[in-house]
Design an enzyme around this catalytic site. Structure first.
Site, PDB file in Angstrom:
ATOM      1  N   THR A 263      22.133 -19.664  -1.670  1.00 26.03           N
ATOM      2  CA  THR A 263      22.158 -18.714  -2.780  1.00 26.03           C
ATOM      3  C   THR A 263      22.722 -19.410  -4.013  1.00 26.03           C
ATOM      4  OG1 THR A 263      22.378 -16.749  -1.384  1.00 26.03           O
ATOM      5  CG2 THR A 263      23.131 -16.552  -3.657  1.00 26.03           C
ATOM      6  N   PHE A 265      24.416 -18.962  -7.674  1.00 29.22           N
ATOM      7  CA  PHE A 265      25.229 -18.044  -8.446  1.00 29.22           C
ATOM      8  C   PHE A 265      25.308 -18.525  -9.891  1.00 29.22           C
ATOM      9  CE2 PHE A 265      26.500 -17.643  -4.096  1.00 29.22           C
ATOM     10  CZ  PHE A 265      26.898 -16.317  -3.918  1.00 29.22           C
TER      11      PHE A 265
END
Length: 361
Positions: A263, A265
């Site tokens: 992921t 960010f």
């Protein structure tokens, strides 16, 4: 312990002790110098933002370029992030908002990016993260923007579109999901709870092992862990940090369907970031609804020799099949080639917004 072994280890351990003493002296020397920087700023009434992403990134890259090992480049970043964090905190503690509660991947990303010498502000949802930074309650926020398995985080894209905040940095995490319960077993479990993205990232594994269990969405994986800590009938999907934070036991580690699950960010804040020497620029574009409009939008990027690293579309919600395009290009917006590209794009686009330039992780 064997006497010969002890005799061989003793001088090495004494050398390590002496080196550690020298390192401590140098760390305090660095900290005092950082304090003097703050004093000079105050004397000249030049108290600007305490966070300088470009300065921090270029410093770490420079140290990595000087490194001859065996200390790893990853170790250099990890250690210096904490050194910078402590020294920054001597001037003023950085307040970081992120999706909570304790133990979330957003918290992990924030601590990896800014070190542990920060004031943490866990928020209930992405909207509150943006609101905290916009209102000045927090200096910066950390929000997920895309996952390698499930794609874009839609709410973050919508908030970036409408917020005045700028993108000031990025952090990519390897996401390892764990199934966890109070007991460490699935006895008596009726529900699996996690953020919708995590449920989607683990759906094949759950289908193979626990197809009979209901799946409930939570505002975050850490929130699911908090619920599981109070309800013996709930199993949570979250990271190891959440298990530690909420005193849960891991039933099964690494249950994500993609072993390379990551992921990305973004750091959001109010300030522009100066060039660091290795940067990325994020922007949002919309084009007129006509033939060839998307090609015309992308043509200046190619013509100016700028590398595009991301192109994501998002419905404009007008009911007219119109889209916003979220674009990342390599380079700082002040770089000549990127600057020329942005000028051309602004002329051609029906909507144009630069989200910010920031150091590439």
């Amino acid at each position: 312990m064997d006497k010969d072994l002890q005799a061989s280890l003793t001088p090495l351990r004494e050398a390590i002790d002496a080196i550690d003493k020298e390192i401590l002296s140098l760390l305090n020397r660095r900290a005092r110098t950082a304090q003097q920087v703050g004093e000079v700023k105050e004397a000249f009434d030049a108290a600007g933002p305490v966070l300088k992403p470009e300065r921090e990134a270029s410093l770490i890259r420079h140290l990595q370029s000087l490194n001859q090992g065996p200390f790893t480049e990853e170790g250099i970043e990890s250690v210096w992030r904490e050194i910078i964090s402590v020294c920054r905190g001597l001037e003023r503690t950085l307040i970081v908002a992120y999706l909570g509660p304790q133990g979330s991947f957003s918290e992990q990303a924030a601590l990896e990016q800014f070190g542990h010498s920060v004031q943490k502000m866990p928020c209930a949802n992405f909207d509150e993260v943006f609101r905290a930074v916009e209102s000045g309650q927090a200096d910066i926020g950390m929000v997920p923007v895309e996952n390698s398995t499930e794609g874009a985080v839609s709410r973050t894209l919508d908030l970036l579109l409408n917020s005045s905040l700028k993108v000031m940095g990025e952090r990519s995490l390897s996401i390892q999901h764990c199934l966890m319960t109070q007991s460490g077993t699935m006895d008596g479990i009726t529900t699996v709870m996690a953020h919708p993205q995590a449920l989607a990232q683990c759906q094949a594994w759950l289908g193979r092992h626990y197809p009979q269990l209901s799946r409930d969405a939570a505002s975050s994986n850490a929130e699911a862990a908090r619920v599981a800590a109070e309800d013996a009938g709930v199993a949570a999907i979250a990271g190891v940090a959440a298990a530690d934070a909420w005193n849960l036991k891991v039933v099964a580690p690494g249950i994500q369907d993609d072993p390379h699950n990551r992921t990305r960010f973004l750091v959001v804040g109010a300030d522009d970031v100066a060039p660091s020497g290795h940067d990325k620029t994020s922007l949002i574009l919309a084009v007129p609804n006509r033939a060839g409009a998307v090609y015309d939008m992308l043509e200046p990027i190619a013509r100016n020799g700028v590398s595009m690293s991301r192109l994501e579309s998002r419905p404009a919600r007008t009911g007219q099949w119109e889209y916003y395009f979220y674009v990342d290009v390599l380079g700082h917006q002040s770089d000549p080639a990127v600057k020329a590209t942005l000028v051309d794009l602004k002329k051609r686009a029906a909507f144009f917004k630069v989200l910010g330039s920031y150091p590439v992780q």
